[in-house]
Structures are given as structure tokens and as C-alpha cells.
Design a protein around this motif. Structure first.
Motif, PDB file in Angstrom:
ATOM      1  N   GLU A  43      16.023  11.562  70.654  1.00 60.49           N
ATOM      2  CA  GLU A  43      14.695  11.664  71.436  1.00 60.49           C
ATOM      3  C   GLU A  43      14.412  13.199  70.857  1.00 60.49           C
ATOM      4  N   GLU A  44      15.225  14.058  70.962  1.00 61.26           N
ATOM      5  CA  GLU A  44      14.743  15.499  70.592  1.00 61.26           C
ATOM      6  C   GLU A  44      14.847  15.681  69.212  1.00 61.26           C
ATOM      7  N   PHE A  45      15.706  15.052  68.426  1.00 62.41           N
ATOM      8  CA  PHE A  45      15.523  15.487  67.119  1.00 62.41           C
ATOM      9  C   PHE A  45      15.194  13.986  66.333  1.00 62.41           C
ATOM     10  N   GLN A  46      14.005  13.785  66.489  1.00 60.94           N
ATOM     11  CA  GLN A  46      13.587  12.363  65.860  1.00 60.94           C
ATOM     12  C   GLN A  46      13.761  12.302  64.415  1.00 60.94           C
ATOM     13  N   MET A  47      13.486  13.265  63.703  1.00 58.36           N
ATOM     14  CA  MET A  47      13.715  13.330  62.444  1.00 58.36           C
ATOM     15  C   MET A  47      14.871  12.843  61.717  1.00 58.36           C
ATOM     16  N   ILE A  48      16.145  12.794  62.594  1.00 59.89           N
ATOM     17  CA  ILE A  48      17.238  12.345  62.309  1.00 59.89           C
ATOM     18  C   ILE A  48      17.290  10.845  62.170  1.00 59.89           C
ATOM     19  N   GLN A  49      16.440  10.232  62.813  1.00 60.11           N
ATOM     20  CA  GLN A  49      16.431   8.639  62.539  1.00 60.11           C
ATOM     21  C   GLN A  49      16.181   8.248  61.389  1.00 60.11           C
ATOM     22  N   GLY A  50      15.596   9.157  60.507  1.00 63.70           N
ATOM     23  CA  GLY A  50      15.436   8.746  59.238  1.00 63.70           C
ATOM     24  C   GLY A  50      16.541   9.080  58.118  1.00 63.70           C
ATOM     25  N   LYS A  51      17.532   9.725  58.678  1.00 58.76           N
ATOM     26  CA  LYS A  51      18.631   9.655  57.871  1.00 58.76           C
ATOM     27  C   LYS A  51      19.502   8.373  58.067  1.00 58.76           C
ATOM     28  N   LEU A  52      20.699   8.536  57.231  1.00 57.93           N
ATOM     29  CA  LEU A  52      21.623   7.555  57.184  1.00 57.93           C
ATOM     30  C   LEU A  52      22.483   8.072  58.610  1.00 57.93           C
ATOM     31  N   ILE A  53      22.943   7.198  59.486  1.00 58.78           N
ATOM     32  CA  ILE A  53      23.742   7.414  60.750  1.00 58.78           C
ATOM     33  C   ILE A  53      24.843   6.530  60.770  1.00 58.78           C
ATOM     34  N   LYS A  54      25.779   7.246  60.992  1.00 60.22           N
ATOM     35  CA  LYS A  54      27.146   6.560  61.210  1.00 60.22           C
ATOM     36  C   LYS A  54      27.339   6.688  62.579  1.00 60.22           C
ATOM     37  N   THR A  55      27.766   5.615  63.607  1.00 58.05           N
ATOM     38  CA  THR A  55      28.009   5.739  64.745  1.00 58.05           C
ATOM     39  C   THR A  55      29.511   5.362  64.975  1.00 58.05           C
ATOM     40  N   ILE A  56      30.308   6.286  65.373  1.00 56.32           N
ATOM     41  CA  ILE A  56      31.962   5.913  65.361  1.00 56.32           C
ATOM     42  C   ILE A  56      32.390   6.011  66.681  1.00 56.32           C
ATOM     43  N   PHE A  57      33.149   4.847  66.906  1.00 58.19           N
ATOM     44  CA  PHE A  57      33.652   4.551  68.140  1.00 58.19           C
ATOM     45  C   PHE A  57      35.217   4.758  67.990  1.00 58.19           C
ATOM     46  N   ALA A  58      35.688   5.095  69.050  1.00 53.05           N
ATOM     47  CA  ALA A  58      37.154   5.483  68.884  1.00 53.05           C
ATOM     48  C   ALA A  58      38.013   4.179  69.449  1.00 53.05           C
ATOM     49  N   THR A  59      38.720   3.794  68.681  1.00 59.69           N
ATOM     50  CA  THR A  59      39.709   2.451  68.638  1.00 59.69           C
ATOM     51  C   THR A  59      40.792   2.517  67.740  1.00 59.69           C
ATOM     52  N   PRO A  60      41.872   2.579  68.160  1.00 58.05           N
ATOM     53  CA  PRO A  60      42.597   2.177  69.459  1.00 58.05           C
ATOM     54  C   PRO A  60      42.098   3.361  70.344  1.00 58.05           C
ATOM     55  N   ALA A  61      41.832   2.995  71.554  1.00 57.18           N
ATOM     56  CA  ALA A  61      41.644   4.126  72.587  1.00 57.18           C
ATOM     57  C   ALA A  61      42.953   4.542  73.156  1.00 57.18           C
ATOM     58  N   PHE A  62      42.818   5.674  73.928  1.00 57.69           N
ATOM     59  CA  PHE A  62      44.092   6.057  74.757  1.00 57.69           C
ATOM     60  C   PHE A  62      44.672   5.209  75.268  1.00 57.69           C
ATOM     61  N   SER A  63      44.066   4.323  76.250  1.00 62.61           N
ATOM     62  CA  SER A  63      44.336   3.076  76.732  1.00 62.61           C
ATOM     63  C   SER A  63      43.554   1.933  76.642  1.00 62.61           C
ATOM     64  N   SER A  64      44.293   0.881  76.501  1.00 60.01           N
ATOM     65  CA  SER A  64      43.576  -0.462  76.268  1.00 60.01           C
ATOM     66  C   SER A  64      42.432  -0.624  77.079  1.00 60.01           C
ATOM     67  N   GLY A  65      41.173  -1.024  76.742  1.00 60.64           N
ATOM     68  CA  GLY A  65      40.028  -1.413  77.346  1.00 60.64           C
ATOM     69  C   GLY A  65      39.206  -0.481  77.361  1.00 60.64           C
ATOM     70  N   LEU A  66      39.737   0.941  77.226  1.00 62.96           N
ATOM     71  CA  LEU A  66      38.522   2.307  77.343  1.00 62.96           C
ATOM     72  C   LEU A  66      37.625   1.946  75.998  1.00 62.96           C
ATOM     73  N   GLU A  67      38.041   1.310  75.338  1.00 60.98           N
ATOM     74  CA  GLU A  67      37.078   1.383  73.840  1.00 60.98           C
ATOM     75  C   GLU A  67      35.722   0.637  74.431  1.00 60.98           C
ATOM     76  N   MET A  68      35.883  -0.267  75.292  1.00 53.61           N
ATOM     77  CA  MET A  68      34.812  -1.023  75.942  1.00 53.61           C
ATOM     78  C   MET A  68      33.712  -0.309  76.771  1.00 53.61           C
ATOM     79  N   GLU A  69      34.539   0.696  77.499  1.00 47.74           N
ATOM     80  CA  GLU A  69      33.634   1.675  78.240  1.00 47.74           C
ATOM     81  C   GLU A  69      32.796   2.680  77.370  1.00 47.74           C
ATOM     82  N   SER A  70      33.060   2.759  76.001  1.00 49.31           N
ATOM     83  CA  SER A  70      32.090   3.608  75.085  1.00 49.31           C
ATOM     84  C   SER A  70      31.228   2.456  74.537  1.00 49.31           C
TER      85      SER A  70
END
Length: 302
Positions: free
Chosen positions: A176-203
Motif C-alpha cells: 500500500e505504501e510503495f505501490q510502485m513495487i507492484q509493477g516489479k517482479l515480486i517473489k514471495t518466499i515462505f519458510a518450509t520446512p518450518a521450525f516445527s511441523s505445521g507452522l508453515e501454514m500459519e504463514s
């Protein structure tokens, strides 16, 4: 400026023993939960020197032991540590700016070996009335980190990398604050395997609306436990850029991804950091599970 390449080695311990270590200098932040108390308990002896490190985002001030120092001035650090010391950063109690500036100062002083500690909690505390974890609040918001600032409007900034944690509002506010970045190539990185099984779904679950609203955002995964995974991913993405193109990183996820980001930004001066300076809540976690010790080795590139 001398360039370096980095190698990170990981050890995991149920508890940490300092018996065989001498001349320890550990740099840490304020204690907020059981993990911080455990850290002080382990290092509060005659062989250890504990240094309080803070970054005031409102005033853009970096301090060690209450001494406000210039981000690039290593004179104070040089007065208290030397190459023969065991130098450690406690990332558990520190955020991105403090870790970033400490690594910067270590490199300036030609410290080519140091350790970064992350203490894993037994549990994350959740308000029973809330569906998702709320471990911090964000009164400061997104402010620049001097030394790692880029022009998000500029065409040469091609790629944005978001390391994602529990709180989806952090990414929502950035978009919202930096709307110009929506025109960039964006990589959304999730952490898996998580520290504990199931925590990845909390993200993943809290971010589904963002991904639905932004179908062009690409998804990737890296280990939550080991900064080597995210560090190598950052190297891969940087090498994939066209000549003259740059990237920014928003480390909003697990502490190992923050460690990797701080190290990577120090080794690549053209990388920008996007960060919202969270204020962690007291007793946000309970108990202590494992100590993760990341040994960093830097090799000058001739």
C-alpha cells in the motif's frame, strides 16, 4: 572496497556450553522472553562480555553499550574487541538493522569469522481470541536503513523479494505504501520446512488474500531453520538479473532469513532493504527449545 564471499555452517544444540570458549564478546538486544533470559544466564560469567546493541529508527541512531556511533565508524568496536576474541551476535534479541550494522562493522575490522546465535522458542504465544499470531506491533513503520537504500521508483530496480512470516499486515502495508513495487517482479518466499511441523501454514494462510489479489507474484520456498538456504536463494536471484538491474529485499519472516538478508546486503552494496522496524511484544514466546549456532566465514575475493 574488498569483496567477500561467505559460507555459513549450522550447529544445533539443546543447550549451549561456553566452557571451552574464552574472551567471548556477545552482542545482544533487550530481553523480552525466556530465550533472552536463557541467553543472559549462559553468558553471565567472567569469561563473557555482553554488549547491548540498539537501533533507533526514528532518530536513525545505532548504539553499542549506550554509545551512539556512526554506521561506518568501527573505532568504538575496535576499542573493545580484537581478532582473537570469540565474537557472537545474538539474533534472537536483535532485529535486521542491528544485525546488518554489526556485520558491516565486523567486515570493516576484517573479522572473517564470527557466530550468530538464534534460540528457538518452545512455543509462540497466541491470544485465544485471535486466529493468527500477533507477536509484534509496528508503531514506526517502514523507514530506510542507511547504507541499504534504493530508489523503488527506478527502472533499474527489477526484483523484490519478500520473506514472509506470520503477520500478513506487514506485506499489505508495504504494497500500500510503495505501490510502485507492484509493477516489479515480486517473489514471495515462505519458510518450509518450518521450525516445527505445521507452522508453515500459519504463514501461508494469512497471505492467501494477498496472493489472490496479486496473481503475478511468484511463490518460492526456503528453509526456516538455516540461513544458508535463503542466502543461496538470494545469490541465485541476483545472478538471474539482467546486467545493471537491481533487487530489494523485505525480510519479514523467520530470523534465519533475516540473518541471510543482513549478510547478503553487506556483501552486495547495490541491494536495498525494505523493513518496518517491529517492536516485539514482551513474553511473545515461552520456553527454550534449541540453540541454532550459525558460524559465518568470509573469504576475500582477490
Amino acid at each position: 572496497m574488498i569483496k567477500h564471499k561467505a559460507h555459513i555452517y549450522t550447529d544445533v544444540f539443546r543447550s549451549f556450553d561456553t566452557t571451552d570458549l574464552n574472551n567471548i564478546h556477545i552482542f545482544s538486544g533487550r530481553v523480552l522472553d525466556d530465550r533472552g533470559r536463557e541467553l543472559l544466564s549462559v553468558f553471565s560469567d567472567s569469561k563473557s562480555n555482553i554488549h547491548l546493541v540498539e537501533f533507533n529508527a526514528n532518530q536513525m541512531q545505532f548504539s553499542i553499550d549506550g554509545h551512539v556511533i556512526d554506521f561506518n565508524d568501527s573505532k568504538y568496536l575496535e576499542s573493545i574487541i580484537n581478532i582473537e576474541n570469540n565474537v557472537m551476535i545474538d539474533s534472537t534479541t536483535l532485529g535486521l538493522p542491528e544485525i546488518y550494522y554489526l556485520i558491516k562493522q565486523f567486515i570493516n575490522l576484517n573479522f572473517l569469522e564470527f557466530k550468530i546465535i538464534y534460540i528457538e522458542p518452545l512455543t509462540y504465544n497466541k491470544d485465544e481470541s485471535d486466529e493468527f499470531y500477533r507477536l509484534s506491533h509496528y508503531p514506526i513503520g517502514y523507514k530506510p536503513i542507511p547504507g541499504a537504500v534504493g530508489d523503488l521508483h527506478h527502472d533499474d530496480l527489477e526484483l523484490g523479494i519478500f520473506f514472509i512470516g506470520f503477520d500478513s499486515s506487514r506485506m499489505e502495508i508495504a504494497l500500500e505504501e510503495f505501490q510502485m513495487i507492484q509493477g516489479k517482479l515480486i517473489k514471495t518466499i515462505f519458510a518450509t520446512p518450518a521450525f516445527s511441523s505445521g507452522l508453515e501454514m500459519e504463514s501461508i494462510v494469512p497471505h492467501l488474500n494477498i496472493l489472490t489479489d496479486n496473481p503475478k507474484f511468484e511463490i518460492d520456498f526456503c528453509s526456516a531453520l538455516d540461513p544458508t538456504s535463503s542466502f543461496e536463494m538470494l545469490n541465485f536471484y541476483k545472478r538471474s538479473l539482467d546486467d545493471g538491474k537491481k533487487l530489494f529485499i523485505a525480510p519479514l519472516g523467520t530470523k534465519p532469513t533475516t540473518i541471510a538478508t543482513a549478510l547478503f546486503a553487506n556483501l552486495n552494496s547495490d541491494v536495498s532493504l525494505l523493513y518496518d522496524h517491529p517492536m516485539n511484544l514482551e513474553n511473545r514466546t515461552s520456553g527454550v527449545k534449541d540453540w541454532h549456532i550459525y558460524s559465518v566465514y568470509l573469504t576475500p575475493i582477490v
